[in-house]
Design an enzyme around this catalytic site. Structure first.
Site, PDB file in Angstrom:
ATOM      1  N   GLU A   1      29.328  38.794 -45.240  1.00 54.98           N
ATOM      2  CA  GLU A   1      29.946  39.112 -44.142  1.00 54.98           C
ATOM      3  C   GLU A   1      29.363  38.641 -42.835  1.00 54.98           C
ATOM      4  O   GLU A   1      28.728  39.163 -42.067  1.00 54.98           O
ATOM      5  CB  GLU A   1      29.823  40.714 -44.031  1.00 54.98           C
ATOM      6  CG  GLU A   1      30.749  41.414 -45.267  1.00 54.98           C
ATOM      7  CD  GLU A   1      30.379  42.927 -45.108  1.00 54.98           C
ATOM      8  OE1 GLU A   1      31.216  43.549 -45.968  1.00 54.98           O
ATOM      9  OE2 GLU A   1      29.606  43.223 -44.605  1.00 54.98           O
TER      10      GLU A   1
ATOM     11  N   GLU B   1      33.263  43.502 -52.646  1.00 52.51           N
ATOM     12  CA  GLU B   1      32.899  44.768 -52.316  1.00 52.51           C
ATOM     13  C   GLU B   1      34.351  45.837 -52.000  1.00 52.51           C
ATOM     14  O   GLU B   1      34.949  45.334 -51.529  1.00 52.51           O
ATOM     15  CB  GLU B   1      32.074  45.078 -50.920  1.00 52.51           C
ATOM     16  CG  GLU B   1      30.733  44.650 -51.283  1.00 52.51           C
ATOM     17  CD  GLU B   1      29.697  44.608 -49.906  1.00 52.51           C
ATOM     18  OE1 GLU B   1      30.158  45.382 -48.972  1.00 52.51           O
ATOM     19  OE2 GLU B   1      28.730  44.023 -49.712  1.00 52.51           O
TER      20      GLU B   1
END
Length: 462
Positions: A166, A354
């Site tokens: 991320e 995720e």
């Protein structure tokens, strides 16, 4: 009941990270990270919590690997603590740190769980931060050196590698709104950090190819879906800007070799200093990868407004949706739309690295955790994912965040995402109902979908 069966070779897994789970923050030669420092600054973390102990995975990895096996996970994503292996970020190497990851990998393999190693999940060595951190281009070379060390240690045992987790969150929460380490608040700095992170990604991919290590490698991006709050042209434009900031800025760079021109123009017109791009930078950043890592939790609903300079947008919370304990709207249709958009726009095989939700879990009699809301969340999102696969998206795997409750960054230990409950007082592990449910999904390679759940009516069998 409708049966939703996934492709025969579909990969099921779960995820965790070093700082959020390991603890042992200064044991066996580990150096200080920016999160060790950030957590010690009053006011940064709820309740003054730190990751000093977290889930104590450093000492309990063997126990936890057995639980991963009980869940039936095909793979578990872990991450490397950079300061555990190279305490100052460069220079002196700490063999004890690498030995720990050897023990972890061996324990996972002994329990039938393939390791997925994320090379960087936010815990930059503090010594490198003092030399500029991600505002210093040199940091990308230092991370590539760490990666080379890890690749050489595991030439055959690791089937999946991630470069950076991320980069959006690192850049924007670390350098734009300052909610995360290192706590800087400057948008131009956020874009510079993003560029240097993406350079590090490209350098790690090239180091992986040069190492001859087996397995596949990719980057994981945080990819909420964005909906305009109305058909008004200004709301539509604002929504596209928000998407351009959070999604296209990173995805176009990695998969198309360029930053989106509309966002470059917007930033320049609003006084943002864009990062210097050296010859060859974009070619390096767009070095081909093997898969597209996708993290999805919820969607944004965006219109024109005065918030979040320089984007000039507003975000609303729809009243017709349910919300998690994070106050995130539950929007499985957004998951479907994100997967389909990423597949159509970028054409790379997808691994969902995720997806999950926090709820207010409590232990009840006989050490049970009845987290039906999490089951509902996961079931609805897996249904959306199955629909995307049926509509042609090449999705190779799905990973729940998270396998175990853990330290949730600025929120400390207040929020729980895990399939397994962790009692932070005595470090007991308790399998939640969602963990038992997910183990059954893995065993079936799918789920029996009770469509009444989509109407908010719970089947007592859950």
């Amino acid at each position: 009941m409708a049966k939703l069966i996934f492709p025969e070779d579909f990969m099921w897994g779960a995820s965790a990270s070093s700082y959020q789970s390991e603890g042992a923050w200064n044991e066996d030669g580990k150096g200080e990270s920016i999160w060790d420092r950030f957590c010690r600054t009053p006011g940064n973390i709820e309740n003054g919590d730190t990751g000093d102990v977290a889930c104590d995975f450093y000492h309990r990895y063997a126990e936890d690997a057995k639980i991963m096996g009980e869940l039936g996970l095909h793979t578990q994503r872990i991450s490397i603590s950079w300061p555990r292996i190279i305490p100052d970020g460069d220079g002196k190497f700490n063999q004890k740190g690498l030995d720990f990851y050897r023990r972890v990998v061996d324990s996972m393999l002994e329990n039938g769980v393939a390791p997925f190693i994320m090379l960087y999940h936010w815990d930059l060595p503090q010594k490198l931060q003092e030399r500029g951190g991600w505002l210093n281009r040199d940091t990308s070379d230092r991370l590539a050196e760490l990666a080379e060390r890890v690749f050489s240690a595991f030439p055959k045992e690791v089937p999946y590698w991630g470069t950076i987790l991320e980069p959006q969150i690192i850049s924007y929460h670390g350098f734009w709104d300052g909610k995360h380490a290192p706590g800087i608040r400057d948008f131009s700095s956020a874009l510079l950090a993003a560029h240097n992170l993406l350079l590090a990604h490209g350098k790690m991919v090239r180091a992986f190819r040069a190492s001859g290590s087996s397995g596949q490698i990719g980057i994981t991006n945080y990819l909420p879906h964005h909906y305009a709050i109305s058909a008004d042209p200004e709301d539509v434009k604002a929504c596209r800007r928000w998407d351009g900031c959070w999604n296209r800025w990173f995805l176009d760079a990695v998969y198309k070799g360029c930053y989106p021109s509309d966002m470059q123009d917007w930033y320049k017109n609003h006084g943002v200093v864009l990062p210097d791009i050296a010859p060859g930078d974009m070619e390096l950043i767009s070095t081909p990868t093997d898969f597209f890592g996708l993290n999805y939790y919820y969607s944004y609903f965006i219109g024109a407004g005065d918030d979040r300079w320089p984007l000039m947008v507003k975000s609303i919370k729809p009243t017709n949706l349910q919300y998690t304990a994070m106050n995130w709207p539950i929007c499985p249709d957004g998951f479907y739309d994100t997967v389909m958009r990423c597949w159509k726009d970028y054409g790379k095989p997808i691994i969902v690295t995720e997806n999950g939700a926090a709820f207010d879990d409590e232990v009840i009699r006989n050490e049970l955790v009845r987290d039906e809301k999490r089951i509902r969340y996961l079931e609805s999102h897996l249904s959306a994912l199955h629909r995307a696969i049926s509509d042609g998206a090449d999705v190779r795997g799905y990973m729940v965040w998270s396998s175990f409750d853990n330290f949730e960054w600025a929120l400390g230990y207040k929020k729980r995402f895990g399939l397994v409950y962790v009692d932070y007082k005595d470090q007991r592990r308790i399998m939640k109902d969602s963990g038992k449910w997910y183990a059954d999904v893995i065993r079936r390679n799918g789920l029996e979908k009770d469509w009444r759940l989509m109407e908010g009516i719970w089947s007592k069998s859950l």
